[in-house]
Design a protein around this motif. Sequence first.
Motif, short mmCIF file in Angstrom:
data_model
loop_
_atom_site.label_atom_id
_atom_site.label_comp_id
_atom_site.label_asym_id
_atom_site.label_seq_id
_atom_site.Cartn_x
_atom_site.Cartn_y
_atom_site.Cartn_z
N VAL A 23 0.87 -1.18 0.00
CA VAL A 23 0.00 0.00 0.00
C VAL A 23 0.90 1.22 0.00
O VAL A 23 1.67 1.44 0.94
N ILE A 24 0.80 2.05 -1.06
CA ILE A 24 1.70 3.20 -1.19
C ILE A 24 0.89 4.46 -1.48
O ILE A 24 -0.22 4.40 -2.01
N GLY A 25 1.46 5.60 -1.12
CA GLY A 25 0.80 6.87 -1.33
C GLY A 25 1.51 7.96 -0.56
O GLY A 25 2.51 7.73 0.12
N LEU B 271 -6.47 2.32 6.41
CA LEU B 271 -7.08 1.43 5.43
C LEU B 271 -6.65 -0.02 5.66
O LEU B 271 -7.48 -0.94 5.61
N VAL B 272 -5.36 -0.22 5.91
CA VAL B 272 -4.86 -1.58 6.12
C VAL B 272 -5.48 -2.20 7.36
O VAL B 272 -5.96 -3.35 7.34
N THR C 92 -8.82 -5.96 10.22
CA THR C 92 -9.43 -6.14 11.54
C THR C 92 -10.86 -5.63 11.63
O THR C 92 -11.51 -5.84 12.65
N ARG C 93 -11.35 -4.94 10.60
CA ARG C 93 -12.67 -4.30 10.58
C ARG C 93 -12.75 -3.08 11.50
O ARG C 93 -13.79 -2.44 11.58
N GLN D 257 -0.69 -10.89 3.21
CA GLN D 257 0.33 -10.05 3.83
C GLN D 257 0.24 -8.66 3.21
O GLN D 257 0.34 -8.53 1.98
N VAL D 258 0.05 -7.66 4.04
CA VAL D 258 -0.09 -6.29 3.55
C VAL D 258 1.05 -5.46 4.12
O VAL D 258 1.20 -5.35 5.33
N GLN D 259 1.82 -4.88 3.22
CA GLN D 259 2.95 -4.03 3.62
C GLN D 259 2.52 -2.58 3.61
O GLN D 259 2.26 -1.99 2.56
#
Length: 246
Positions: A29-31, A40-41, A46-47, A75-77
């Motif tokens: 996830v980049i920005g 967002l992640v 986890t909701r 897996q979310v970086q």
Amino acid sequence: MRLIHNMTTISESPPPEPPAPRRVVKIAVIGGSGVGKTALVVRFLTRRFIGDYERNAGSLYSREVQLDGEQVTIQVQDTPGVQMVDNVLSVPDHVSCSIQWADAVVLVYSVTDRHSFHLVDQLHQAVVRTGGAPPPLVLLANKVDLLHLRQLDPQQGPVLAGTLGCSFFEVSASEDYSQVRGAFHRLCCQLGKQQAPPPPSGSSAAAATEKRRSPLIPRPRSPNMQDLKRRFKQALSAKVRTVTSV
């Protein structure tokens, strides 16, 4: 004297096949800074929504989820925010490594920050420059609940996504989990189609499957079978020696 010798045969059945390895989906996830990447992640995995975060140092989150009936490890970086320095995009090493590591990329901007929107095109170029086939992408416009702070027209996001050739979602990490989940789910489905080519037909299919599996999942032999046979023969010999005459 008659010797009675009762033999019992042990048949060695093949051990069960080991379970197939669980598919791992790696997403970066980049920005720009402050667009809500971490929110967002965390919301997706986890909701939950947490309003305040410490400065992002680049955390890796992992969770097992159901994706179209399949148990998948995602897996979310999360990555530090990028910025412009002297009209040149400054991409930290951690972000560059995350792009190379990822199977798919989420580009994030905030509708309350016009500058973060203009960073997206250059971030996309950074993704393309990693080489090889470009990974699946999704463009997320975050913070749509902050109507009074909005700086971008709703049409600008879809136009940019069309230029980049990716899906587009307007979301609010603070208010709607379903929107956030839908965006990540769409990306995972796109990635799944790329990672699962149709198997070859005929007898070559089994051979190809075995060839792919053998280096990773060697068929195990039961470590106790030989010992079980040895103990059975010892017990049988002892029983023969103690047989009485009839």
